[in-house]
Design an enzyme around this catalytic site. Sequence first.
Site, short mmCIF file in Angstrom:
data_model
loop_
_atom_site.label_atom_id
_atom_site.label_comp_id
_atom_site.label_asym_id
_atom_site.label_seq_id
_atom_site.Cartn_x
_atom_site.Cartn_y
_atom_site.Cartn_z
N LYS A 66 0.72 -1.21 -0.09
CA LYS A 66 0.12 0.09 0.01
C LYS A 66 0.80 1.20 -0.16
O LYS A 66 0.57 2.13 -0.71
CB LYS A 66 -0.94 0.07 1.27
CG LYS A 66 -1.72 1.30 1.34
CD LYS A 66 -2.67 1.00 2.19
CE LYS A 66 -2.24 1.16 3.76
NZ LYS A 66 -3.29 0.97 4.86
N HIS A 194 -3.06 -5.04 13.79
CA HIS A 194 -2.39 -3.85 13.34
C HIS A 194 -2.51 -2.76 14.38
O HIS A 194 -3.44 -2.23 14.75
CB HIS A 194 -2.74 -3.23 12.00
CG HIS A 194 -1.68 -2.66 11.40
ND1 HIS A 194 -1.06 -1.47 11.93
CD2 HIS A 194 -0.89 -2.63 10.25
CE1 HIS A 194 -0.33 -0.87 11.10
NE2 HIS A 194 -0.11 -1.75 9.83
N GLU A 270 3.78 -7.40 8.95
CA GLU A 270 3.41 -6.56 7.54
C GLU A 270 3.87 -5.12 7.37
O GLU A 270 3.22 -4.30 7.49
CB GLU A 270 1.90 -6.36 7.45
CG GLU A 270 0.87 -7.75 7.48
CD GLU A 270 -0.55 -7.66 7.72
OE1 GLU A 270 -0.86 -6.40 7.58
OE2 GLU A 270 -1.18 -8.49 8.07
#
Length: 399
Positions: A66, A194, A270
């Site tokens: 992203k 997250h 991530e």
Amino acid sequence: MANSASVLDFQSFSSQALSAETIDLIETSVAQFGAPLLMLDCDIIRAQYRALSNALPNVALHFALKPLPHPNVVKTLLEEGACFDLATTGEVELVQQQGVPAERTIHSHPIKRDRDIRDALAYGCNVFVVDNLNELEKFKPYKDEVELLVRLSFRNSEAFADLSKKFGCSSEQALVIIETAKDWNIHIKGLSFHVGSQTTNPQKYVDAIRSCKEVMDEVFERGLPALSTLDIGGGFPVTYTKQVMPIDQFCMPINKALNELPETVQVIAEPGRFIVAPAVTSVASVMGQAEREGQIWYYLDDGVYGSFSGLIFDHSEYPIVTLKQDGEFVPSVLSGPTCDSIDVIAENIMLPKLENGDLVIGRVMGAYTSATATDFNFFKRAQTIVINEFEENSQRMIG
């Protein structure tokens, strides 16, 4: 421009002084390609990936596309042995085009259309994320093909972006999802979370890891299938205008918490911003200038609708320096090129007197810049050029 032979001294950007070599490269690049430019250095990508790998030695890093979905970023990280975190069909197509094996990917968007699931499965990616029963039900037709992670929510008001505001469930809801999945014969592989983008306090990870361990323990006590994976997300911080903790020091308490998990649990992460943010430098030129309310306004050929989009979308403050460094520094304003009054990059910034055509350099501009840039007002977004694409010719950068 010979990418492999060009060396951009990013370390010099930590001060106001730029080396003669850096200035020459910037000016040569602008002469060849024009402005505005984004200069992507693959050596920085390598260095950041290796630093985080060393700081989290038992964690498989899945780069989140992203922040900077650029083919050269994917190719560089693939050569480093990285895995990848995907969220859209477009990202699936990008990694597929670069030859990324599907088994080195996960699909972590908690909310998906049926065609998103089908596109990922057609590629070969079979690990997905859910955070509610509505999403879980979408996988009934694919229960023999998929493995799922249940995403938990841990709010973090200190982060650039509190991603748990939009996604994630409570521990109690996670247990309901896991029990329902058993009834529906859908395999739950593990948990994910997250803690938020640009998280500067590692305790946020520690608390989340320990909460996930409690859920895993409860799953075991209820006789549900054991969970084998924990995805600790991204959010690892980089220094913009404020210094952050070195990554090895930052990860020490995280590693300690991870060591409390059963040895059978595989841990993945991530990272996005940490890998790419320091790897891109922007170059913009002064289009025009005017004096307004006691300050000189410099109008650049790049702005918040372009490479500086992160000022709005990402709440970043980018270090900015000019090639010209002589003369008296006075309060100034840097504006973008569009006709919109919101298009202002920096106010009350101390700059020397600039002339039309002078260059303004932005640092740490790899994350959420070109990825969120637009062509608003028909000002074309900055061209990205690649530096140090081939490692064997670029040892000076990280040596």
